[in-house]
Write a protein that holds these residues in place. Structure first.
Motif, PDB file in Angstrom:
ATOM      1  N   GLU A 158       0.820  -1.289   0.011  1.00  0.00           N
ATOM      2  CA  GLU A 158      -0.025  -0.012  -0.107  1.00  0.00           C
ATOM      3  C   GLU A 158       0.889   1.388   0.057  1.00  0.00           C
ATOM      4  O   GLU A 158       0.225   2.294  -0.341  1.00  0.00           O
ATOM      5  CB  GLU A 158      -1.018  -0.070   1.105  1.00  0.00           C
ATOM      6  CG  GLU A 158      -2.120  -1.200   1.266  1.00  0.00           C
ATOM      7  CD  GLU A 158      -2.838  -1.115   2.499  1.00  0.00           C
ATOM      8  OE1 GLU A 158      -2.687  -0.189   3.367  1.00  0.00           O
ATOM      9  OE2 GLU A 158      -3.577  -2.135   2.542  1.00  0.00           O
ATOM     10  N   ALA A 159       2.160   1.107   0.349  1.00  0.00           N
ATOM     11  CA  ALA A 159       2.941   2.353   0.449  1.00  0.00           C
ATOM     12  C   ALA A 159       4.445   1.708   0.316  1.00  0.00           C
ATOM     13  O   ALA A 159       4.602   0.765   1.030  1.00  0.00           O
ATOM     14  CB  ALA A 159       2.687   3.147   1.689  1.00  0.00           C
ATOM     15  N   ILE A 160       5.064   2.345  -0.584  1.00  0.00           N
ATOM     16  CA  ILE A 160       6.465   1.948  -0.990  1.00  0.00           C
ATOM     17  C   ILE A 160       7.505   3.296  -0.753  1.00  0.00           C
ATOM     18  O   ILE A 160       7.142   4.356  -1.288  1.00  0.00           O
ATOM     19  CB  ILE A 160       6.635   1.218  -2.098  1.00  0.00           C
ATOM     20  CG1 ILE A 160       5.661   0.087  -2.014  1.00  0.00           C
ATOM     21  CG2 ILE A 160       8.165   0.726  -2.321  1.00  0.00           C
ATOM     22  CD1 ILE A 160       5.592  -0.612  -3.392  1.00  0.00           C
ATOM     23  N   GLN A 161       8.580   3.018  -0.025  1.00  0.00           N
ATOM     24  CA  GLN A 161       9.590   3.881  -0.207  1.00  0.00           C
ATOM     25  C   GLN A 161      11.016   3.458  -0.283  1.00  0.00           C
ATOM     26  O   GLN A 161      11.285   2.458   0.385  1.00  0.00           O
ATOM     27  CB  GLN A 161       9.405   4.895   1.318  1.00  0.00           C
ATOM     28  CG  GLN A 161      10.794   5.919   1.565  1.00  0.00           C
ATOM     29  CD  GLN A 161      10.510   6.665   2.831  1.00  0.00           C
ATOM     30  OE1 GLN A 161       9.428   6.898   3.335  1.00  0.00           O
ATOM     31  NE2 GLN A 161      11.750   6.991   3.297  1.00  0.00           N
ATOM     32  N   ILE A 162      11.524   4.196  -1.392  1.00  0.00           N
ATOM     33  CA  ILE A 162      12.998   3.559  -1.377  1.00  0.00           C
ATOM     34  C   ILE A 162      14.042   4.647  -1.271  1.00  0.00           C
ATOM     35  O   ILE A 162      13.895   5.634  -1.796  1.00  0.00           O
ATOM     36  CB  ILE A 162      13.229   3.242  -2.927  1.00  0.00           C
ATOM     37  CG1 ILE A 162      12.181   1.944  -3.518  1.00  0.00           C
ATOM     38  CG2 ILE A 162      14.887   2.516  -3.243  1.00  0.00           C
ATOM     39  CD1 ILE A 162      12.402   1.609  -4.877  1.00  0.00           C
ATOM     40  N   ASP A 163      14.949   4.454  -0.156  1.00  0.00           N
ATOM     41  CA  ASP A 163      15.666   5.388   0.391  1.00  0.00           C
ATOM     42  C   ASP A 163      14.854   6.682   0.937  1.00  0.00           C
ATOM     43  O   ASP A 163      13.988   6.492   1.550  1.00  0.00           O
ATOM     44  CB  ASP A 163      16.896   5.833  -0.371  1.00  0.00           C
ATOM     45  CG  ASP A 163      17.869   4.717  -0.907  1.00  0.00           C
ATOM     46  OD1 ASP A 163      17.615   3.776   0.297  1.00  0.00           O
ATOM     47  OD2 ASP A 163      18.554   4.910  -1.748  1.00  0.00           O
ATOM     48  N   ARG A 164      14.856   7.768   0.025  1.00  0.00           N
ATOM     49  CA  ARG A 164      13.914   9.071   0.351  1.00  0.00           C
ATOM     50  C   ARG A 164      13.259   9.221  -0.789  1.00  0.00           C
ATOM     51  O   ARG A 164      12.629  10.527  -0.617  1.00  0.00           O
ATOM     52  CB  ARG A 164      15.014  10.395   0.867  1.00  0.00           C
ATOM     53  CG  ARG A 164      15.893  10.176   1.914  1.00  0.00           C
ATOM     54  CD  ARG A 164      15.099   9.966   3.246  1.00  0.00           C
ATOM     55  NE  ARG A 164      13.986  10.709   3.231  1.00  0.00           N
ATOM     56  CZ  ARG A 164      12.922  10.662   4.330  1.00  0.00           C
ATOM     57  NH1 ARG A 164      13.028   9.617   5.148  1.00  0.00           N
ATOM     58  NH2 ARG A 164      12.052  11.523   4.335  1.00  0.00           N
ATOM     59  N   SER A 165      12.921   8.577  -1.547  1.00  0.00           N
ATOM     60  CA  SER A 165      12.009   8.520  -2.651  1.00  0.00           C
ATOM     61  C   SER A 165      10.718   7.868  -2.503  1.00  0.00           C
ATOM     62  O   SER A 165      10.835   6.544  -2.154  1.00  0.00           O
ATOM     63  CB  SER A 165      12.633   8.127  -3.831  1.00  0.00           C
ATOM     64  OG  SER A 165      13.802   8.806  -4.479  1.00  0.00           O
ATOM     65  N   ARG A 166       9.578   8.535  -2.462  1.00  0.00           N
ATOM     66  CA  ARG A 166       8.241   7.746  -2.451  1.00  0.00           C
ATOM     67  C   ARG A 166       7.684   7.167  -3.767  1.00  0.00           C
ATOM     68  O   ARG A 166       7.896   7.961  -4.738  1.00  0.00           O
ATOM     69  CB  ARG A 166       7.181   9.022  -1.942  1.00  0.00           C
ATOM     70  CG  ARG A 166       5.751   8.424  -1.674  1.00  0.00           C
ATOM     71  CD  ARG A 166       5.899   7.479  -0.395  1.00  0.00           C
ATOM     72  NE  ARG A 166       4.469   7.158  -0.164  1.00  0.00           N
ATOM     73  CZ  ARG A 166       3.826   7.902   0.684  1.00  0.00           C
ATOM     74  NH1 ARG A 166       4.236   8.620   1.277  1.00  0.00           N
ATOM     75  NH2 ARG A 166       2.258   7.535   0.992  1.00  0.00           N
ATOM     76  N   GLY A 184      13.962  11.173 -10.935  1.00  0.00           N
ATOM     77  CA  GLY A 184      14.684  12.035 -11.296  1.00  0.00           C
ATOM     78  C   GLY A 184      15.845  12.091 -10.118  1.00  0.00           C
ATOM     79  O   GLY A 184      16.616  13.168 -10.218  1.00  0.00           O
ATOM     80  N   VAL A 185      15.723  11.222  -9.039  1.00  0.00           N
ATOM     81  CA  VAL A 185      16.577  11.476  -8.109  1.00  0.00           C
ATOM     82  C   VAL A 185      17.816  10.331  -8.280  1.00  0.00           C
ATOM     83  O   VAL A 185      17.308   9.301  -8.171  1.00  0.00           O
ATOM     84  CB  VAL A 185      16.130  11.342  -6.719  1.00  0.00           C
ATOM     85  CG1 VAL A 185      16.918  11.354  -5.642  1.00  0.00           C
ATOM     86  CG2 VAL A 185      15.088  12.521  -6.535  1.00  0.00           C
ATOM     87  N   ALA A 186      18.880  10.412  -8.246  1.00  0.00           N
ATOM     88  CA  ALA A 186      20.101   9.376  -8.408  1.00  0.00           C
ATOM     89  C   ALA A 186      20.146   8.685  -7.011  1.00  0.00           C
ATOM     90  O   ALA A 186      20.357   9.427  -5.998  1.00  0.00           O
ATOM     91  CB  ALA A 186      21.425  10.115  -8.839  1.00  0.00           C
ATOM     92  N   LEU A 187      20.210   7.341  -7.051  1.00  0.00           N
ATOM     93  CA  LEU A 187      20.360   6.525  -5.827  1.00  0.00           C
ATOM     94  C   LEU A 187      21.455   5.449  -6.205  1.00  0.00           C
ATOM     95  O   LEU A 187      21.700   5.188  -7.244  1.00  0.00           O
ATOM     96  CB  LEU A 187      19.092   6.074  -5.662  1.00  0.00           C
ATOM     97  CG  LEU A 187      17.710   6.827  -5.367  1.00  0.00           C
ATOM     98  CD1 LEU A 187      16.714   5.696  -4.911  1.00  0.00           C
ATOM     99  CD2 LEU A 187      18.139   7.738  -4.033  1.00  0.00           C
ATOM    100  N   ARG A 188      22.125   5.039  -4.951  1.00  0.00           N
ATOM    101  CA  ARG A 188      23.253   4.284  -5.140  1.00  0.00           C
ATOM    102  C   ARG A 188      23.075   3.074  -4.035  1.00  0.00           C
ATOM    103  O   ARG A 188      22.230   3.578  -3.065  1.00  0.00           O
ATOM    104  CB  ARG A 188      24.516   4.728  -5.210  1.00  0.00           C
ATOM    105  CG  ARG A 188      24.984   5.907  -6.238  1.00  0.00           C
ATOM    106  CD  ARG A 188      26.295   6.411  -5.909  1.00  0.00           C
ATOM    107  NE  ARG A 188      27.345   5.440  -5.943  1.00  0.00           N
ATOM    108  CZ  ARG A 188      28.580   5.621  -6.073  1.00  0.00           C
ATOM    109  NH1 ARG A 188      29.015   6.828  -5.654  1.00  0.00           N
ATOM    110  NH2 ARG A 188      29.462   4.464  -6.145  1.00  0.00           N
ATOM    111  N   ALA A 189      23.624   1.919  -4.358  1.00  0.00           N
ATOM    112  CA  ALA A 189      23.126   0.994  -3.403  1.00  0.00           C
ATOM    113  C   ALA A 189      23.879   1.259  -2.050  1.00  0.00           C
ATOM    114  O   ALA A 189      25.201   1.988  -1.893  1.00  0.00           O
ATOM    115  CB  ALA A 189      23.840  -0.292  -4.037  1.00  0.00           C
ATOM    116  N   PRO A 190      23.640   0.639  -1.020  1.00  0.00           N
ATOM    117  CA  PRO A 190      22.088  -0.333  -0.817  1.00  0.00           C
ATOM    118  C   PRO A 190      21.163   0.532  -0.798  1.00  0.00           C
ATOM    119  O   PRO A 190      21.004   1.590  -0.488  1.00  0.00           O
ATOM    120  CB  PRO A 190      22.485  -0.734   0.611  1.00  0.00           C
ATOM    121  CG  PRO A 190      23.152   0.420   1.456  1.00  0.00           C
ATOM    122  CD  PRO A 190      24.131   1.176   0.537  1.00  0.00           C
TER     123      PRO A 190
END
Length: 258
Positions: A158-166, A184-190
């Motif tokens: 119902e709600a998903i967030q990856i790092d600081r991106s909703r 539009g936001v660059a993310l890197r592992a982990p």
């Protein structure tokens, strides 16, 4: 004969005065006494009758007057009962209307909350899972991350967030030279995933053979999946404004009567 030699008239004696006083004193007769007693009795009776009339006016009414008075009281009682029924009906309508309005407002607020969570405008909390994806070698492709996202959506997330991106329905994931780009936001592992949903459904969906996590491991990535009773998805985003789409007008009501 000399006047001075005339004899003086005799003076009345005291006994004569007493006799005169007794003669002039009132002497009530037996008839006068009886008349006086009757007048007193009549006066007492009149006073008692007046008091009784003031104490109970109904006792002086005739049978027809009492019947008419009872009929008026009955009609007045019926009128008051009808007014009471009408007032109770109005109160029931008001209460029902207030309850309906309150229920409509509560339903609208609930829909607004659900839509706000789905659109990513509102933070959310609840049970779910926490997933961490690592990449010891080449970075994980956007395709693998999209596969994980689709598995979560299919399992009822119902709600998903990856790092600081909703993540919302309009989110996108692209490959970049340094990792991936989400909205539009660059993310890197982990890559840390916070997901709200039923853990008993999310975990089996992610861990099924040949599923998304199996593909991540097959590409050399690492996975760490844990069940959580309380997950907080606090990243929010404002949905973009529509440039082309506008609400369609309501269709005209069918006046043909069919």
């Amino acid at each position: 004969m000399d006047v001075r030699d005339a004899p003086e008239p005799p003076r009345p004696r005291a006994g004569a005065w007493r006799r005169l006083g007794r003669a002039l004193a009132p002497r009530p007769t037996r008839g006068q006494l009886i008349a006086g007693v009757l007048c007193a009795i009549l006066g007492f009776g009149l006073v008692a009758q007046v008091r009784e009339t003031h104490a109970d006016d109904l006792s002086s009414l005739s049978q027809d007057e009492l019947v008419r008075l009872l009929d008026e009281v009955t009609k007045r009682t019926d009128s008051l009962e009808q007014q009471a029924v009408a007032l109770r009906s109005q109160r029931a309508d008001l209460v029902t209307g207030a309850d309906s309005e309150r229920a409509a407002l509560e339903a609208a607020a609930k829909r607004a909350t659900v839509q706000g969570i789905l659109a990513g405008r509102l933070p959310a909390q609840g049970p779910g899972v926490r997933l961490v994806l690592t990449e010891p070698g080449p970075h994980l492709s956007a395709t693998l991350l999209v596969d994980v996202l689709e598995e979560l959506r299919n399992a009822g997330a119902e709600a998903i967030q990856i790092d600081r991106s909703r993540i919302t329905a309009s989110s996108y994931i692209l490959d970049t030279a340094d990792g991936v780009e989400i909205d539009g936001v660059a993310l890197r592992a982990p890559y840390v995933w916070l997901v709200i949903g039923d853990p008993n459904t999310l975990v089996p969906a992610l861990e099924m053979p040949g599923g998304a996590l199996a593909s991540v491991r097959g590409d050399g990535g690492g996975t760490n999946l844990e069940t959580m009773k309380h997950v907080v998805v606090d990243a929010v985003r404002e949905p973009p404004s529509d440039h082309y789409a506008t609400p369609a007008p309501s269709p005209p009501a069918d006046s043909s009567g069919d």
